[in-house]
Design an enzyme around this catalytic site. Structure first.
Site, PDB file in Angstrom:
ATOM      1  CD  GLU A 181     -30.560  -2.248 -45.914  1.00  0.00           C
ATOM      2  OE1 GLU A 181     -30.233  -3.346 -45.432  1.00  0.00           O
ATOM      3  OE2 GLU A 181     -29.775  -1.301 -46.025  1.00  0.00           O
ATOM      4  CD  GLU A 259     -29.876   1.193 -42.405  1.00  0.00           C
ATOM      5  OE1 GLU A 259     -28.830   0.718 -42.895  1.00  0.00           O
ATOM      6  OE2 GLU A 259     -30.820   0.483 -42.020  1.00  0.00           O
TER       7      GLU A 259
END
Length: 642
Positions: A181, A259
């Site tokens: 991320e 995710e």
């Protein structure tokens, strides 16, 4: 064996071995899909962290994940778990990465690996080792030469261990994530990302699929040409909108949600997070209908044992609870939940589910109440806790400067003035990280807390001893992600008087408890009041059968707890929401052997110093609601990434 017989058997033996030269996992951009060994393939995966589960339970959790219909698992590798000091590596016991890969292979699960170097994961410092901060001016997650040198050194140890496990080499790792991320981080340093990608390619070769993961807002800075782009989002998010955003960066190839949130993390002082079964199952089904590959974060959350929890920051410091249950399909104790069966039902519509039932919940145990006995105040054990003696310094030094990664440091000075009127004791510029337990001449005065409680009012005479025990509550794993130094970052003041001439004691509490576990130290003199940092313990046999259990500490305030020398983690009964600590059965000794529980209570002991072991967890009971931080669900989702 005769040579002629061996030659006859060789073709059959070869069939039993993985055929590395025929194995491949690639992106088919023409048909927006993956190909596994040339055959169209979609993964339905779940996240599990080996570092949050005792090694003896790995096989159990992995088997249950496979029986749920998953064909892959996804997990991080926390750098700080494996390199505790520069150049010192640990891949033993619960850190044996190769053994975990082997267990996944036995469970017939492919692996999506996320080696960082930064992982978030609500883990201490996002997986980065705190010794990096011994160079105070280091810029983490950038092309700062100091940071890159440490990363390169680490990956030259880690990646060669991974290489034989790559799918095309006969292993089970089908893809590897670069960083984590990164688009959510303020640096947006593409040269850093290019450096990492080059390092992975140099050590691992060109055949392994490398990818990135970002939330929809992070795609601009988190993606890199040559790395496959994936996204993450949860059931409440707009799937169509987010996948359309993904297509701007990855026009062709399979859609991937790396995710998909089955639940959410918990912060001390907030309610336990949950995600409804209908929302989670509907979102999964909609993605699978599109042909997307999905990883569910988390499928089994586990536990932040010891001091390993991370923290977030959004205007204030938010440490994460010891439990990482996550409202996941497999509970913290590894039991199948109704959410698991609902998700399994969805998966069965799209791919074959292994035959056979899931194992039932593990046997649970109740015990107690047990009365704990006072061992003495923390100050009474200072010679044992810091056998090398204190560091002397005019101004206080940080945990990092005295090479204390986790736990506690005691700062001691003596008053050079007399304060007959209550006088403000405080640390300027929010320079306390994270909690301080303050004592004058050994008498507990109260607590200071980062962003929350800034002042205590003290009296004292010239020469009085002032002790400030500082607790590291976990370094930031997400949020600002600036370097999160611990300890007294600024010298404290009494009124306007700067306090100097400090003795600094880095405390080895775990070493003492492990030693103590074998050798009973003499009981210390009883303090006049049961408050302030104090050790309590008890020994107890288990007369019946041993099972998983949940330690309940009613009336206790806050502290750390060990079972048979193993650091279970932090309790914070006073703040919640977590009221029980998961005790896996393998930590307990069976019938005929005494078990030992040790508590370091930091604030106040209940009138009856008792504990109990329950057969069910209590994860959602916030007792002192004055500490609740309030935000909308939307804001909370922004607080953390993984």
């Amino acid at each position: 064996m005769p040579p002629c017989l061996l030659s006859l058997l060789l073709p059959f033996l070869t069939l039993l071995l993985p055929q590395a030269d025929t194995r491949s996992f690639v992106v088919d951009r023409d048909h927006n899909r993956f190909l596994l060994d040339g055959v169209p393939f979609r993964y339905v995966s779940g996240s599990l962290h080996y570092f949050r589960v005792p090694r003896v339970l790995w096989a159990d959790r992995l088997f249950k994940m496979r029986m749920s219909g998953l064909n892959a698992i996804q997990f991080y590798v926390p750098w700080n778990y494996h390199e505790p000091e520069p150049g010192v590596y640990n891949f033993n016991g619960s850190r044996d990465l190769t053994a975990f890969l082997n267990e996944a292979n036995k469970a017939n699960l492919l692996v999506i690996l996320r080696p960082g170097p930064y992982i978030c994961a609500e883990w201490e410092m996002g997986g980065l080792p705190s010794w990096l901060l011994r160079k105070p001016k280091i810029h983490l997650r950038t092309s700062d030469p100091d940071f890159l040198a440490a990363v390169d050194s680490w990956f030259h140890v880690l990646l060669p261990k991974i290489y034989p496990w790559l799918y095309h080499n006969g292993g089970n790792i089908i893809s590897i994530q670069v960083e984590n991320e990164y688009g959510s981080y303020k640096a947006c340093d593409f040269s850093y990302m290019r450096h990492l990608a080059g390092l992975f390619r140099t050590i691992l070769g060109d055949k392994i699929l490398l990818f990135t993961t970002d939330g929809p807002e992070g795609l601009k800075c988190g993606t890199l040409q040559g790395l496959y782009t994936t996204v993450d989002f949860g059931p409440a998010d707009n799937m169509t909108k987010i996948f359309n955003q993904l297509r701007k960066y990855e026009p062709h190839g399979p859609l991937v949600n790396s995710e998909y949130y089955t639940g959410w993390l918990d912060y001390w002082g907030q309610n336990h997070s949950t995600r409804s079964i209908p929302a989670v199952t509907k979102g999964l089904e909609n993605m699978l209908k599109l042909g997307a590959s999905v990883n569910m974060y988390m499928f089994h959350g586990g536990t932040n044992f010891g001091y390993w929890n991370g923290a977030d920051e959004k205007g204030y410091f938010l440490p994460i609870t010891t439990s990482y249950d996550y409202d996941a399909p497999l509970s913290e104790a590894g039991d199948p939940t109704p959410k698991l069966f609902a998700l399994r039902n969805v998966i069965s519509k799209f791919q074959e589910i292994p035959l056979g039932p899931l194992p039932p919940p593990s046997p649970k145990m109740m015990l107690g109440p047990l009365t704990l006995h006072l061992d003495g105040s923390l100050l009474a054990f200072l010679d044992f806790l810091c056998p090398q003696g204190p560091i002397r310094s005019i101004l206080p030094m940080t945990f990092e400067a005295v090479k204390q990664d986790h736990g506690f440091v005691l700062y001691r000075t003596h008053l050079v003035n007399t304060f007959t009127e209550p006088t403000s004791f405080w640390v300027p510029n929010d320079g306390l990280h994270d909690r301080a337990y303050v004592m004058v001449n050994g008498v507990f005065q109260g607590v200071l807390e980062r962003n929350m409680k800034h002042r205590l009012f003290l009296t004292g005479k010239m020469g009085d001893k002032l002790d400030v025990l500082v607790e590291n509550m976990g370094r930031l794993s997400f949020g600002s992600n600036s370097s999160d130094f611990k300890g007294l970052l600024e010298p404290p003041l009494m009124g306007h008087v700067v306090l100097t001439q400090w003795l600094i004691f880095p405390l080895k509490i775990d070493s003492l408890v492990k030693w103590w576990f074998h050798i009973q130290l003499p009981r210390r003199s009883q303090p006049s009041t049961s408050s302030g940092p104090t050790f309590y313990s008890a020994s107890f046999p288990i007369l019946g059968s041993v099972g998983d259990t949940f330690l309940y500490l009613p009336g206790w305030s806050k502290g750390q707890v060990w079972i048979n020398g193993f650091n279970l983690g932090r309790y914070w009964t006073k703040r919640g929401p977590q009221q029980t600590l998961y005790v896996p059965r393998p930590l307990l000794f069976p019938r005929g052997t005494f078990n030992k529980i040790t508590l370091l209570e930091l604030e106040n002991v209940p009138p009856r110093p008792q504990i109990q072991f329950l057969d069910k967890p209590i994860l959602n009971s916030t007792l002192y609601r004055t500490y609740l931080y309030s935000f909308s669900a939307g804001e909370q989702m922004e607080l953390s990434g993984h």
